[in-house]
Design a protein around this motif. Structure first.
Motif, PDB file in Angstrom:
ATOM      1  N   PRO A 176       8.604  18.033  37.808  1.00 46.59           N
ATOM      2  CA  PRO A 176       7.944  18.212  36.747  1.00 46.59           C
ATOM      3  C   PRO A 176       6.804  17.063  36.389  1.00 46.59           C
ATOM      4  O   PRO A 176       7.053  16.100  36.676  1.00 46.59           O
ATOM      5  CB  PRO A 176       8.288  18.344  35.556  1.00 46.59           C
ATOM      6  CG  PRO A 176       9.615  17.608  36.132  1.00 46.59           C
ATOM      7  CD  PRO A 176      10.083  17.520  36.865  1.00 46.59           C
ATOM      8  N   PHE A 177       5.222  17.866  36.454  1.00 43.96           N
ATOM      9  CA  PHE A 177       4.281  16.357  36.105  1.00 43.96           C
ATOM     10  C   PHE A 177       3.136  16.861  35.414  1.00 43.96           C
ATOM     11  O   PHE A 177       2.869  18.399  34.958  1.00 43.96           O
ATOM     12  CB  PHE A 177       4.137  15.574  37.334  1.00 43.96           C
ATOM     13  CG  PHE A 177       3.290  17.022  38.618  1.00 43.96           C
ATOM     14  CD1 PHE A 177       1.791  17.375  38.407  1.00 43.96           C
ATOM     15  CD2 PHE A 177       3.653  17.881  39.364  1.00 43.96           C
ATOM     16  CE1 PHE A 177       0.955  18.483  39.218  1.00 43.96           C
ATOM     17  CE2 PHE A 177       3.639  18.430  40.227  1.00 43.96           C
ATOM     18  CZ  PHE A 177       1.874  18.621  39.685  1.00 43.96           C
ATOM     19  N   GLU A 205       6.547  14.446  29.469  1.00 45.34           N
ATOM     20  CA  GLU A 205       5.265  14.456  29.588  1.00 45.34           C
ATOM     21  C   GLU A 205       3.839  14.789  28.767  1.00 45.34           C
ATOM     22  O   GLU A 205       3.064  14.185  28.719  1.00 45.34           O
ATOM     23  CB  GLU A 205       5.263  16.081  30.701  1.00 45.34           C
ATOM     24  CG  GLU A 205       5.867  15.977  31.535  1.00 45.34           C
ATOM     25  CD  GLU A 205       5.645  14.600  32.175  1.00 45.34           C
ATOM     26  OE1 GLU A 205       4.726  13.887  32.396  1.00 45.34           O
ATOM     27  OE2 GLU A 205       6.750  14.679  33.705  1.00 45.34           O
TER      28      GLU A 205
ATOM     29  N   SER B 100       0.704  12.255  36.460  1.00 42.82           N
ATOM     30  CA  SER B 100       1.596  11.489  35.692  1.00 42.82           C
ATOM     31  C   SER B 100       3.230  12.197  36.152  1.00 42.82           C
ATOM     32  O   SER B 100       3.880  13.654  35.244  1.00 42.82           O
ATOM     33  CB  SER B 100       2.199  11.075  34.234  1.00 42.82           C
ATOM     34  OG  SER B 100       0.787  10.564  34.092  1.00 42.82           O
ATOM     35  N   ALA B 101       3.836  11.845  36.843  1.00 44.11           N
ATOM     36  CA  ALA B 101       5.795  12.564  37.349  1.00 44.11           C
ATOM     37  C   ALA B 101       5.875  12.441  36.929  1.00 44.11           C
ATOM     38  O   ALA B 101       5.820  11.071  36.978  1.00 44.11           O
ATOM     39  CB  ALA B 101       5.508  12.592  39.219  1.00 44.11           C
ATOM     40  N   LEU B 102       7.258  13.304  36.750  1.00 41.85           N
ATOM     41  CA  LEU B 102       8.649  12.382  35.885  1.00 41.85           C
ATOM     42  C   LEU B 102       9.318  10.712  36.530  1.00 41.85           C
ATOM     43  O   LEU B 102       9.506  10.372  36.797  1.00 41.85           O
ATOM     44  CB  LEU B 102       9.425  13.746  35.704  1.00 41.85           C
ATOM     45  CG  LEU B 102      10.399  13.010  34.878  1.00 41.85           C
ATOM     46  CD1 LEU B 102      11.063  12.593  33.565  1.00 41.85           C
ATOM     47  CD2 LEU B 102      12.172  14.710  35.679  1.00 41.85           C
ATOM     48  N   CYS B 103       9.272  11.778  38.020  1.00 46.18           N
ATOM     49  CA  CYS B 103       9.971  11.291  38.963  1.00 46.18           C
ATOM     50  C   CYS B 103       9.002  11.179  40.150  1.00 46.18           C
ATOM     51  O   CYS B 103       8.337  11.492  40.793  1.00 46.18           O
ATOM     52  CB  CYS B 103      11.251  10.843  39.426  1.00 46.18           C
ATOM     53  SG  CYS B 103      12.259  12.486  38.182  1.00 46.18           S
TER      54      CYS B 103
END
Lengths: 472, 123
Positions: A176-177, A205, B100-103
């Motif tokens: 997810p991003f 996020e 902004s990626a979680l990982c």
């Protein structure tokens, strides 16, 4: 003007780089004691040293001090000072005519080169992002399932975000991003998630959005574009991005219990597992990235209340303030010694360029600019602005004529013939240099715009009574 | 094997038909089965097919007068490739863009992650 700007940028680049290295040296200690958010914001603050001339604040303080203490600095009326002796006067004896080189090395092109680098950097980022935007949204689908929307709005409400956040899913995304600076969009992989997993992802996020991380990221990219020549600007930016993720985890998990944290970590690991290739690396079994990930997990599991104690806050703030102050003082000292720019209280900016003095050959080594004195400027009857400079050793005062954003030394002492005289148009200068044998050498220069290019030099010896000529 | 290249949306539509057909297809079959809103001329379709051959996604065999096209990569293979590209894009975006990626997996391997997972479970 441009060269001054880049001089300042260089100073800021070096100072911010130095501060970053100091922080890096202290990181063993600070990581143990302080929260990750502290690291994130401190590093970001240090990074902003690259953009904002904090040290200029010190100049403001000094200016105030000077205004209070130095009201007595009224320029005497020196009507005769700028009267130039006629170079064709009979008692002048021509000794030599020669043309001097401007400067042995010409760095005029450097600011343009650096600026071109910035333009290329920014253009690269814009192109990259347009491509990325097209790519991402060509394979994403707006998700309007009630389940997603319900959880998202609950998370938004808890975090306190009222702005509309668009939710997308994509079969190609594996993690997810959050995307966007103006309009937040969350992209989720098109796979089944439990409600708790969705919540964790949204919290993460949305926390980024709440903390304005995309904006900070944008700003840092811009700063990096300006300081593209400084490798530390890249390294620090990557570091900050790491801290950004870590501190975001910290924000999200602070209120969680151990079991919830464990599930948060598991979610992260399973997401990562999904996006990772199977190929086994032959070289390093423990990559840097793996250590980072281990640390990230450790930190999430370890975050505790201790870091919020009062004394920790006090020490943390003290460190930040001393770093900022050190940086400001160093930058101020460096830019001041360089004598690059000083603010005049009459409103303009003057570039006290020592190169000018050297070039004109007047007591180059002992003419020291005391900014406090140089700040004092005045508009006299002839409607020109003057700045006052005092020679530290001889205590003689120099009045400098200000042309736009620079000034030219106009006279040294009261009656001494040694000094530089500039004609009213500012395109010719006469340098009077008193020699040990009592004679004074007068050199005539042509001034080329703001660059002080010496285009033509004539040297003449004036007889010892030349001061009378001057005062006439 | 030749490095796989990304295909455009139009090319993808043609590929979707070829993958679904499960046997070598001719140009006229492709045109017949295209969605109604796509009124591509034969030339256009042939150009797309030529490009797909160039990219190594399909191959053509001449049977009599007509060319028969069949896929060189399965739909799943292509999807995996697209996914990898997408992950790369997101990774690049998190460095140079506004993602902004979680990982971010960087150079991790599945083994690395499994080891960390095991550590987490042992805590």
């Amino acid at each position: 003007m441009l060269i001054n700007l880049y001089n300042q940028l260089f100073v800021m680049s070096v100072v911010a780089g130095g501060l970053y290295l100091i922080l890096k040296l202290l990181s063993g200690l600070t990581m143990k004691c302080f929260a990750l958010s502290w690291h994130y914001y401190t590093y970001t603050g240090i990074y902003m040293f690259l953009l904002l001339p904090y040290h200029k604040l010190l100049a403001l303080f000094r200016l105030n001090f000077n205004q209070n203490a130095g009201n007595g600095l009224v320029l005497p009326t020196l009507p005769s000072i700028l009267k130039l002796p006629s170079p064709s006067s009979n008692d002048l004896e021509t000794v030599a005519d020669k043309t001097e080189g401007v400067l042995s090395l010409n760095f005029d092109f450097l600011p343009y080169l650096l600026m071109a680098g910035t333009v290329i950097f920014i253009a690269g980022i814009i192109i990259q992002n347009i491509k990325l935007y097209r790519r991402i949204f060509s394979v994403c689908r707006l998700a309007d399932e009630a389940q997603f929307k319900g959880i998202l709005s609950k998370c938004k409400h808890e975090i306190g975000i009222s702005k509309e956040v668009l939710l997308y899913t994509s079969p190609y995304a594996r993690t997810p991003f959050l995307y966007g600076v103006l309009k937040p969009r969350i992209v989720l992989p098109d796979i089944e998630f439990t409600t708790e997993e969705l919540q964790h992802m949204f919290y993460h996020e949305l926390t980024h959005w709440k903390r304005h991380d995309p904006w900070l990221k944008f700003l840092m990219l811009l700063v990096n574009a300006i300081h593209w020549f400084n490798p530390l600007a890249y390294i620090a930016r990557y570091d900050i991005e790491r801290f950004c993720e870590l501190s975001c985890d910290e924000n999200v998990t602070t209120s969680m219990n151990t079991e919830e944290r464990r599930r948060y970590c598991e979610l992260m690991l399973s997401v990562l597992w999904n996006i990772t290739d199977h190929n086994v690396k032959l070289l390093s079994a423990f990559s840097d990235k793996r250590k980072q990930l281990e640390r990230r997990i450790d930190m999430i599991m370890k975050i505790e209340g201790l870091k919020n104690k009062k004394w920790v806050h006090i020490i943390a703030i003290t460190i930040v303030l001393s770093l900022v102050l050190t940086g400001a003082v160093v930058a101020y000292a460096v830019s001041d010694n360089g004598g690059q720019t000083n603010t005049v209280n009459s409103g303009g900016v003057i570039a006290s360029d020592p190169a000018l003095v050297t070039e004109f050959g007047i007591n180059a080594s002992d003419l020291k600019f005391i900014p406090a004195e140089a700040f004092s400027s005045d508009k006299r009857k002839d409607n020109k602005s003057y700045a006052k400079i005092r020679n530290l050793d001889s205590n003689l005062e120099t009045y400098a004529l200000i042309f736009g954003d620079h000034f030219i030394a106009a006279q040294v002492g009261d009656k001494l013939p040694t000094g530089v005289y500039v004609n009213e148009d500012g395109d010719e200068a006469y340098v009077f240099d008193k020699k040990a044998d009592g004679n004074t050498v007068m050199t005539k220069y042509k001034i080329d715009g703001n660059k002080y290019k010496v285009t033509d030099t004539q040297k003449r010896i004036l007889k010892d009574d030349s001061k009378d000529t001057l005062s006439n | 094997m030749k490095k796989m290249q990304r295909i455009s949306d139009a090319e993808k539509q043609i590929m979707e038909f070829i993958w679904a057909a499960g046997h070598p297809v001719t140009t006229s079959e492709i045109i017949r089965h295209l969605p109604e809103e796509k009124s591509w001329k034969q030339n256009t379709v042939v150009t797309f097919l030529a490009r797909l051959i160039e990219k190594g996604i399909i191959k053509a065999t001449r049977v009599g007068k007509a060319n028969h096209y069949e896929p060189c990569v399965t739909e799943q293979e292509y999807r995996n490739f697209e996914t990898k590209q997408f992950i790369k894009d997101v990774h690049r975006g998190s460095i140079f863009g506004f993602i902004s990626a979680l990982c971010d997996n960087g150079d991790l391997t599945k083994e690395d992650i499994e080891a960390i997972m095991k550590r987490l479970k042992e805590r």
